[in-house]
Design a protein around this motif. Structure first.
Motif, PDB file in Angstrom:
ATOM      1  N   MET A 160       0.756  -1.130  -0.085  1.00  0.00           N
ATOM      2  CA  MET A 160       0.064   0.040   0.165  1.00  0.00           C
ATOM      3  C   MET A 160       0.879   1.354  -0.070  1.00  0.00           C
ATOM      4  O   MET A 160       1.729   1.621   0.983  1.00  0.00           O
ATOM      5  N   PRO A 161       0.812   2.116  -1.151  1.00  0.00           N
ATOM      6  CA  PRO A 161       1.676   3.354  -1.122  1.00  0.00           C
ATOM      7  C   PRO A 161       1.203   4.247  -0.065  1.00  0.00           C
ATOM      8  O   PRO A 161       0.342   4.727   0.081  1.00  0.00           O
ATOM      9  N   ALA A 162       2.214   4.875   0.698  1.00  0.00           N
ATOM     10  CA  ALA A 162       2.057   6.044   1.764  1.00  0.00           C
ATOM     11  C   ALA A 162       1.416   7.124   1.198  1.00  0.00           C
ATOM     12  O   ALA A 162       0.486   7.897   1.460  1.00  0.00           O
ATOM     13  N   ARG A 163       2.018   7.243  -0.145  1.00  0.00           N
ATOM     14  CA  ARG A 163       1.631   8.742  -0.981  1.00  0.00           C
ATOM     15  C   ARG A 163       1.413   8.171  -2.287  1.00  0.00           C
ATOM     16  O   ARG A 163       2.151   7.581  -2.880  1.00  0.00           O
ATOM     17  N   VAL A 164       0.185   8.479  -2.789  1.00  0.00           N
ATOM     18  CA  VAL A 164      -0.001   8.129  -4.098  1.00  0.00           C
ATOM     19  C   VAL A 164       0.163   8.930  -5.034  1.00  0.00           C
ATOM     20  O   VAL A 164       0.059  10.243  -5.031  1.00  0.00           O
ATOM     21  N   ARG A 165       1.111   8.428  -6.019  1.00  0.00           N
ATOM     22  CA  ARG A 165       1.765   9.487  -7.013  1.00  0.00           C
ATOM     23  C   ARG A 165       1.204   9.188  -8.430  1.00  0.00           C
ATOM     24  O   ARG A 165       0.986   8.056  -8.983  1.00  0.00           O
ATOM     25  N   TYR A 166       0.645  10.263  -8.928  1.00  0.00           N
ATOM     26  CA  TYR A 166      -0.328  10.002 -10.308  1.00  0.00           C
ATOM     27  C   TYR A 166       0.545  10.342 -11.243  1.00  0.00           C
ATOM     28  O   TYR A 166       1.381  11.582 -11.437  1.00  0.00           O
ATOM     29  N   GLY A 167       0.562   9.845 -12.249  1.00  0.00           N
ATOM     30  CA  GLY A 167       0.956  10.237 -13.782  1.00  0.00           C
ATOM     31  C   GLY A 167      -0.357  10.725 -14.516  1.00  0.00           C
ATOM     32  O   GLY A 167      -1.394  10.049 -14.466  1.00  0.00           O
ATOM     33  N   VAL A 168      -0.088  11.826 -15.054  1.00  0.00           N
ATOM     34  CA  VAL A 168      -1.574  12.292 -15.890  1.00  0.00           C
ATOM     35  C   VAL A 168      -1.235  12.510 -17.444  1.00  0.00           C
ATOM     36  O   VAL A 168      -0.172  12.935 -17.739  1.00  0.00           O
ATOM     37  N   ILE A 169      -2.160  11.948 -18.086  1.00  0.00           N
ATOM     38  CA  ILE A 169      -2.164  12.053 -19.536  1.00  0.00           C
ATOM     39  C   ILE A 169      -3.233  12.933 -20.089  1.00  0.00           C
ATOM     40  O   ILE A 169      -4.352  12.622 -19.879  1.00  0.00           O
ATOM     41  N   GLN A 183       0.535  -2.598 -22.577  1.00  0.00           N
ATOM     42  CA  GLN A 183       1.414  -3.458 -23.238  1.00  0.00           C
ATOM     43  C   GLN A 183       3.022  -3.280 -22.439  1.00  0.00           C
ATOM     44  O   GLN A 183       3.732  -4.128 -22.151  1.00  0.00           O
ATOM     45  N   LYS A 184       2.926  -2.075 -21.792  1.00  0.00           N
ATOM     46  CA  LYS A 184       4.235  -1.389 -21.114  1.00  0.00           C
ATOM     47  C   LYS A 184       4.241  -1.580 -19.786  1.00  0.00           C
ATOM     48  O   LYS A 184       5.132  -2.181 -19.189  1.00  0.00           O
ATOM     49  N   ARG A 185       3.140  -0.923 -18.893  1.00  0.00           N
ATOM     50  CA  ARG A 185       3.301  -0.913 -17.603  1.00  0.00           C
ATOM     51  C   ARG A 185       2.052  -0.768 -16.986  1.00  0.00           C
ATOM     52  O   ARG A 185       1.473   0.310 -16.807  1.00  0.00           O
ATOM     53  N   PRO A 186       1.028  -1.954 -16.715  1.00  0.00           N
ATOM     54  CA  PRO A 186       0.049  -1.900 -16.281  1.00  0.00           C
ATOM     55  C   PRO A 186       0.182  -1.352 -14.705  1.00  0.00           C
ATOM     56  O   PRO A 186       0.884  -1.754 -13.910  1.00  0.00           O
ATOM     57  N   MET A 187      -1.113  -0.656 -14.625  1.00  0.00           N
ATOM     58  CA  MET A 187      -1.160   0.003 -13.228  1.00  0.00           C
ATOM     59  C   MET A 187      -2.532   0.541 -12.855  1.00  0.00           C
ATOM     60  O   MET A 187      -3.360   0.638 -13.932  1.00  0.00           O
ATOM     61  N   PRO A 188      -3.137   0.804 -11.874  1.00  0.00           N
ATOM     62  CA  PRO A 188      -4.619   1.246 -11.533  1.00  0.00           C
ATOM     63  C   PRO A 188      -4.606   2.495 -12.374  1.00  0.00           C
ATOM     64  O   PRO A 188      -3.845   3.454 -12.712  1.00  0.00           O
ATOM     65  N   PHE A 214     -11.185   6.564  -5.850  1.00  0.00           N
ATOM     66  CA  PHE A 214      -9.989   5.786  -6.688  1.00  0.00           C
ATOM     67  C   PHE A 214      -8.530   5.760  -5.982  1.00  0.00           C
ATOM     68  O   PHE A 214      -7.988   4.617  -5.949  1.00  0.00           O
ATOM     69  N   VAL A 215      -8.240   6.747  -5.083  1.00  0.00           N
ATOM     70  CA  VAL A 215      -7.036   6.476  -4.310  1.00  0.00           C
ATOM     71  C   VAL A 215      -7.266   5.318  -3.139  1.00  0.00           C
ATOM     72  O   VAL A 215      -6.449   4.699  -3.033  1.00  0.00           O
ATOM     73  N   ALA A 216      -8.385   5.102  -2.840  1.00  0.00           N
ATOM     74  CA  ALA A 216      -8.653   3.895  -1.813  1.00  0.00           C
ATOM     75  C   ALA A 216      -8.684   2.709  -2.478  1.00  0.00           C
ATOM     76  O   ALA A 216      -7.911   1.811  -1.928  1.00  0.00           O
ATOM     77  N   VAL A 217      -8.738   2.522  -3.955  1.00  0.00           N
ATOM     78  CA  VAL A 217      -8.576   1.627  -4.600  1.00  0.00           C
ATOM     79  C   VAL A 217      -7.012   1.279  -4.919  1.00  0.00           C
ATOM     80  O   VAL A 217      -6.400   0.088  -4.687  1.00  0.00           O
ATOM     81  N   VAL A 218      -6.413   2.410  -5.153  1.00  0.00           N
ATOM     82  CA  VAL A 218      -4.952   2.295  -5.429  1.00  0.00           C
ATOM     83  C   VAL A 218      -4.270   2.044  -4.266  1.00  0.00           C
ATOM     84  O   VAL A 218      -3.329   1.269  -4.149  1.00  0.00           O
ATOM     85  N   ARG A 219      -4.793   2.339  -3.261  1.00  0.00           N
ATOM     86  CA  ARG A 219      -3.990   1.983  -1.687  1.00  0.00           C
ATOM     87  C   ARG A 219      -4.504   0.584  -1.256  1.00  0.00           C
ATOM     88  O   ARG A 219      -3.829  -0.033  -0.287  1.00  0.00           O
ATOM     89  N   GLY A 220      -5.421   0.033  -2.009  1.00  0.00           N
ATOM     90  CA  GLY A 220      -6.017  -1.479  -1.553  1.00  0.00           C
ATOM     91  C   GLY A 220      -6.992  -1.330  -0.382  1.00  0.00           C
ATOM     92  O   GLY A 220      -7.474  -2.351  -0.090  1.00  0.00           O
TER      93      GLY A 220
END
Length: 374
Positions: free
Chosen positions: A1-10, A88-93, A324-330
């Protein structure tokens, strides 16, 4: 579980920037990397996420180690291709802005993605999370005794200007009933707790975009229309959309009626569009009207001003990111809005586009867009 959720934004156009403002309000979250090819939009995004690194492609974004999840807020027609690149390259939430796709030709690729993607995918349907709509959903069954009729009315301003005017053309946006209205078709399924069997629509372009041209081409999107949807459980729903009605006091009105009564939700438009000379903006609220005994009851549902000011969707984007952040954190097991939810909302929108174009009802029973006589 990440303590701090870090977003990549497209994508950091108008909606992407709303996401940035809301992510900034969440504790223990940050945007670490952004891909936004338009220089003007990138400059605005840099002001909202000053610590973010800017890259020149989705591939470069995926090369950045310091990300735990990805938000896709690019133009509609880019979503499926970008999702597949991530797979194909890096699946994540993944949080993908609506609409999930824009054309039936995308369905095969979307199914390949769905069957092989190993991480959670949440489709961004902000209207579910507007506080008055959330309260409406929670109370509708009890207030009505079981919904038989549902009406959603949106009277609003025209489409805003987007980079490259992509929202002015059906081939990029999917059409108004997809781009704007997949929100409402998602709400219909959620509120009705049933699946659509037939869609009938009528629409036109009667007031907006008629004097605009882009590279010699006039916009072809609808600016108003009606859609009627029949559901498996025998209930029916109607959408009324008008995009030249920004003088309205409330932008969205949702009404459900059943054998025991009626419930209504009233949602004002963005505060930034409310004229100061008219005083304070309207307060979102519910009205519950039982049949026996008669007597309507109003319930005000104010929204935290800081959350309200972070976007144009009555605070919903913030509450969506909380989930969504709750999902990312599990902490939360499943996304509220699944790939299937996102797919069906678009299929209903495409069916409405087809019905408005052909004058025929469209059957949804086989999940294929096949016309049937009205």
């Amino acid at each position: 579980m990440p303590a701090r959720v870090r977003y990549g934004v497209i994508g950091c156009g108008m909606m992407g920037q709303e996401h940035l403002r809301n992510i900034a309000l969440l504790p223990d979250t940050e945007v670490t990397v952004i891909f936004e090819p338009d220089k003007g939009m990138a400059a605005r995004a840099a002001e909202l996420a000053p610590g973010a690194k800017f890259v020149g492609s989705v591939t470069e974004l995926l090369d950045v180690e310091a990300i735990d999840c990805i938000l896709i807020a690019s133009p509609n027609h880019c979503h499926v291709q970008q999702m597949e690149e991530i797979r194909q390259k890096r699946p994540m939430p993944l949080l993908v802005e609506k609409p999930l796709f824009t054309d039936t030709k995308d369905l095969a690729e979307l199914e390949t993605f769905r069957s092989a993607y190993p991480a959670p995918v949440w489709v961004a349907m902000e209207y579910r999370y507007m506080p008055p709509v959330t309260a409406f959903i929670e109370q509708a069954k009890q207030a009505t005794g079981g919904i038989k009729m549902l009406t959603i009315r949106e009277h609003r301003y025209p489409f805003l200007d987007k980079v490259g005017a992509w929202n002015r053309f059906n081939r990029y946006s999917g059409g108004t009933f997809v781009e704007k209205c997949c929100h409402f078709f998602d709400l219909m399924r959620l509120i009705m707790e049933s699946e659509p069997v037939r869609v009938m629509a009528s629409g036109g372009q009667d007031a907006n975009y008629k004097t605009e041209t882009y590279d010699g081409e006039q916009p072809d999107v609808l600016d108003n229309g009606y859609v009627i949807v029949d559901f498996e459980n025998g209930a029916r729903a109607m959408l009324e959309l008008c995009m030249f009605a920004e003088g309205s006091r409330y932008q969205e009105e949702v009404v459900a009626v059943g054998p025991e009564g009626k419930i209504e939700a009233f949602v004002p438009g963005p505060n930034r569009f409310w004229p100061e000379d008219l005083g304070a903006p309207p307060v979102p609220h519910l009205v519950v009207s039982p049949r026996h005994p008669k007597g309507s009851r109003r319930i005000d549902i104010p929204v935290d001003p800081a959350i309200l000011d972070a976007g144009d969707h009555n605070g919903s984007t913030f509450y969506q990111h909380e989930g969504f952040v709750a999902v990312v954190r599990g902490v939360k097991e499943m996304p509220d809005v699944t790939l299937d939810d996102g797919r069906l909302a678009v299929e209903m929108g495409l069916a409405a586009q087809q019905s408005a174009r052909t004058g025929q009802a469209v059957s949804m029973i086989t999940s294929k867009l096949s016309s049937v006589a009205c």
